[in-house]
Design a protein around this motif. Structure first.
Motif, mmCIF file in Angstrom:
data_model
loop_
_atom_site.group_PDB
_atom_site.id
_atom_site.type_symbol
_atom_site.label_atom_id
_atom_site.label_comp_id
_atom_site.label_asym_id
_atom_site.label_seq_id
_atom_site.Cartn_x
_atom_site.Cartn_y
_atom_site.Cartn_z
ATOM 1 N N ASP A 105 0.845 -1.188 0.000
ATOM 2 C CA ASP A 105 0.000 0.000 0.000
ATOM 3 C C ASP A 105 0.886 1.247 0.000
ATOM 4 O O ASP A 105 1.601 1.502 0.979
ATOM 5 N N ARG A 108 0.750 3.725 3.088
ATOM 6 C CA ARG A 108 1.160 3.256 4.409
ATOM 7 C C ARG A 108 2.681 3.342 4.500
ATOM 8 O O ARG A 108 3.385 3.163 3.491
ATOM 9 N N ALA A 115 1.139 -2.698 5.646
ATOM 10 C CA ALA A 115 1.357 -2.198 4.283
ATOM 11 C C ALA A 115 1.266 -3.323 3.269
ATOM 12 O O ALA A 115 0.934 -3.091 2.097
ATOM 13 N N HIS A 224 -2.038 6.329 9.070
ATOM 14 C CA HIS A 224 -1.879 5.591 7.822
ATOM 15 C C HIS A 224 -1.933 6.491 6.590
ATOM 16 O O HIS A 224 -1.824 6.023 5.468
#
Length: 288
Positions: A105, A108, A115, A224
């Protein structure tokens, strides 16, 4: 770098050459990012962290069935169209991630174990289970780092020209979460810098038929929220995070409509020359 003009869009999308720079990306695989409207005139950068459901061949789709790629766990449905149409409306450059968020991700911190999720919204991700540090590092090197490096390069180019740019991070959210229908059409995410989000919320709230959330359904104060926290906040750049409900933008006509609505709310804000200063230079009070 190759480029194409997607049907229905005003500008070109550019694809970087991957070569041997990214160990998990082979010839024929999608690149880790694309850029759009590279020669835009406005001092604004649009970014879309979750703009693709694609996987490179080497990862074998993480062992997932095809239907998972159509779900919000794999990407922000409709955000690719929304980001490009918004870039057209604002004559802004855009950087779009070219890989599924299930690989890693980009919003993140890569050191966060979530992540690379082993389970997402109740769906097991076989190819993410039991990864060792080297496998995680390859994902960072091949996908996460090149995407964020390109964002940094774009922002640095503005800086070299003596420009303090504005950064707009675009996302989409599911219309129903945990069996609760989300009423918001648009959510505005922000934390310490009110310069874009506060007047934008006011403008959206004044539009007929628009339900806007102030840090709803997600908050810009959440740890996040990596992309804004990493690129914009430390440099004092004016910025905003935007969530649009996926059912409103999953078709091209809806994405174009809501890009127009967002642009209408943003234009006067972005037209103010006083916006393009670092937060410390403006003396803005983040509590206002």
């Amino acid at each position: 770098m190759s480029r194409t003009r997607p049907t229905g869009y005003a500008h070109f999308q550019n694809y970087p050459e991957t070569g041997d720079a990214y160990p998990l990306i082979r010839p024929g695989d999608p690149p880790p990012y694309t850029t759009y409207n590279d020669h835009a005139k406005s001092p604004v950068l649009v970014v879309a962290d979750h703009a693709s459901p694609l996987f490179p061949a080497a990862l074998n789709q993480l062992g997932l069935a095809d239907w998972v790629l159509d779900r919000h766990v794999a990407w922000d449905i409709g955000v690719d169209k929304l980001a490009r149409f918004l870039a057209d409306e604002l004559d802004a450059q855009a950087v779009l991630a070219g890989f599924s968020r299930l690989i890693i991700d980009p919003n993140r911190n890569p050191e966060d174990l979530t992540a690379i999720p082993e389970i997402s919204d109740g769906i097991s991700i076989p190819g993410n289970i039991g990864l060792d540090p080297q496998q995680r590092a390859l994902r960072v090197q091949s996908f996460f780092a090149p995407y964020h490096d390109r964002i940094a390069q774009r922002l640095n180019r503005f800086s070299e020209q003596g420009i303090v740019p504005a950064m707009i991070a675009v996302h989409t959210c599911s219309p129903v979460f945990d069996r609760v229908v989300r009423p918001w059409h648009v959510g505005i995410m922000w934390d310490k810098d009110p310069r874009i989000p506060v007047p934008m919320i006011k403008r959206l709230a004044g539009m007929d038929g628009v339900c806007v959330g102030d840090n709803e359904p997600y908050s810009g104060r959440h740890p996040h929220d990596f992309t804004i926290d990493h690129h914009a906040e430390p440099a004092g750049l004016p910025h905003v995070g935007i969530e649009v409900r996926q059912d409103l933008v999953n078709e091209e006509s809806g994405a174009r409509k809501w890009a127009g609505i967002l642009a209408t709310a943003l234009r006067d804000i972005l037209a103010d020359e006083n916006l393009y200063r670092t937060l410390t230079a403006t003396g803005a009070d983040p509590t206002e």
